[in-house]
Design a protein around this motif. Structure first.
Motif, PDB file in Angstrom:
ATOM      1  N   ARG A 339      38.991  37.036  47.504  1.00  0.00           N
ATOM      2  CA  ARG A 339      38.349  35.738  47.243  1.00  0.00           C
ATOM      3  C   ARG A 339      38.223  35.484  45.751  1.00  0.00           C
ATOM      4  N   LEU A 340      37.827  36.515  45.000  1.00  0.00           N
ATOM      5  CA  LEU A 340      37.709  36.359  43.557  1.00  0.00           C
ATOM      6  C   LEU A 340      39.065  36.081  42.928  1.00  0.00           C
ATOM      7  N   ALA A 341      40.109  36.763  43.403  1.00  0.00           N
ATOM      8  CA  ALA A 341      41.448  36.517  42.877  1.00  0.00           C
ATOM      9  C   ALA A 341      41.868  35.070  43.093  1.00  0.00           C
ATOM     10  N   ARG A 342      41.598  34.552  44.269  1.00  0.00           N
ATOM     11  CA  ARG A 342      41.932  33.145  44.545  1.00  0.00           C
ATOM     12  C   ARG A 342      41.158  32.213  43.621  1.00  0.00           C
ATOM     13  N   TRP A 343      39.860  32.492  43.418  1.00  0.00           N
ATOM     14  CA  TRP A 343      39.037  31.638  42.559  1.00  0.00           C
ATOM     15  C   TRP A 343      39.536  31.684  41.118  1.00  0.00           C
TER      16      TRP A 343
END
Length: 369
Positions: A339-343
């Motif tokens: 999720r952090l990578a996508r953000w």
């Protein structure tokens, strides 16, 4: 307002020192979304936090108030705390490396700044709830713990520690100026609860990660690793990269902070370890391998010497916090990192197809004897 039951019917603001930072802005957003007013007290000295503040203002408008000031400014801090119904103290100098270069400034921010806040609350003459962001560095480098290497990770030989992690009964052992300044602040908060009846609790954090983290090499390393990987830059590992940390998604950290406030009447004067626990323990090498799997390419890594005070292994025993605050299951680290990578990719306008199904080598665990 009952100390055990925070209510948004009390329209006084909640004060968050360091409220424009990573954890502070996530905490502010949750509080504002639940109908509270929030007063953000922040020097805005960390690059990128202005974006967090702009995001909060756009989302919540007039319910957020900003005080741009330093935690060392005692009169300004006292004014900001004068009518707060609760205080979350997150403002700090956060890097071990910076404390080694400027130990006096480190202590003035973390030690004297915390004392300034405690005195402001004591002088109010009423019980104002305070939740303080401490650190696992208060336990030192854990050099007395025996480890073995299993694959790409260090693990303790003691089966109980492997199963549960490091508990609050672990003796304090401050290393580096940062450890000393945060440790002193930690103990001052607990003593103000004892000596003056201040309803205060301490959360000793492991590695928190998630959206709105402006990671650098010195602090916020999960985001720093991801940013470097996304942008195709090499990552430098200090030591051999097999050191293990329990990482916790910021949404779960925020729930713990709010739980501490909600139950402050029961937990005042106590310190709790806050981290991902054994189920979210991962070595630096394992995390980088997972990032490479997400990106579909190998992440370039270099190595340098171990840094002062670095722990080969720290995994928090979180059972006390979970029981006291009634916390639910934590977000699994692979899901949270993805999720952090996508953000981060969205924030940097990078068009990447991230593989959410990839798993690295699982972290080895042992049952308690």
């Amino acid at each position: 307002m009952s100390l055990a039951s925070p209510s948004n019917s009390d329209d006084r603001p909640v004060l968050i020192t360091g409220g424009a930072g990573f954890i502070g802005s996530n905490l502010a957003d949750r509080l504002l979304s639940e109908g509270h007013r929030v007063r953000v007290y922040d020097a805005l000295s960390r690059p990128g936090v202005e974006r967090n503040l702009a995001w909060l203002t756009t989302r919540h408008g007039a319910r957020i108030e900003t005080v741009r000031a330093d935690i060392r400014d005692e009169p300004e801090l006292a004014r900001a705390a004068r009518d707060a119904k609760a205080v979350f103290h997150l403002a700090a100098q956060v890097a071990v490396t910076t404390s080694m270069v400027s130990p006096r400034e480190d202590f003035e921010i973390n030690g004297i700044g915390t004392l300034n806040l405690l005195e402001a609350l004591r002088r109010r003459g009423e019980p104002v709830p305070l939740v303080f962001a401490s650190t696992n560095k208060v336990y030192g480098d854990l050099a007395d713990i025996d480890f073995v290497r299993e694959g790409e990770a260090y693990v303790p030989t003691d089966a109980g520690m492997r199963a549960y992690g490091v508990g609050e009964a672990r003796p304090l052992d401050f290393h580096t100026p940062y450890g000393c300044s945060k440790g002193a602040a930690d103990q001052y908060v607990l003593d103000y609860a004892r000596s003056f009846g201040l309803p205060a609790a301490v959360l000793r954090m492991s590695c928190i990660y998630g959206q709105r983290q402006m990671g650098t090499e010195d602090q916020g390393w999960v985001a720093h690793f991801l940013i470097s990987a996304l942008e195709g830059r090499p990552i430098t590992l200090y030591g051999d990269g097999r050191q293990v940390r329990d990482i916790l998604d910021v949404s779960d950290a925020v729930s713990a902070y709010l739980g501490a406030w909600a139950l402050i009447g029961e937990v005042k004067g106590r310190a709790f370890n806050l981290g991902g626990g054994p189920q979210n323990a991962v070595s630096l090498r394992q995390l980088i391998a997972y990032m490479g799997a997400l990106l579909g390419r190998e992440v370039e890594v270099g190595y340098s010497d171990w840094r002062p005070g670095d722990q080969r292994y720290f995994v928090a025993d979180t059972r006390a916090a979970e029981a006291a605050f009634g916390l639910g299951p934590k977000r699994p680290w692979r899901e949270g990192v993805a999720r952090l990578a996508r953000w981060l990719a969205s924030e940097r306008r990078l068009n990447l197809d991230l593989d959410l199904g990839a798993d690295p080598e699982p972290f080895p665990r042992a049952a308690a004897s």
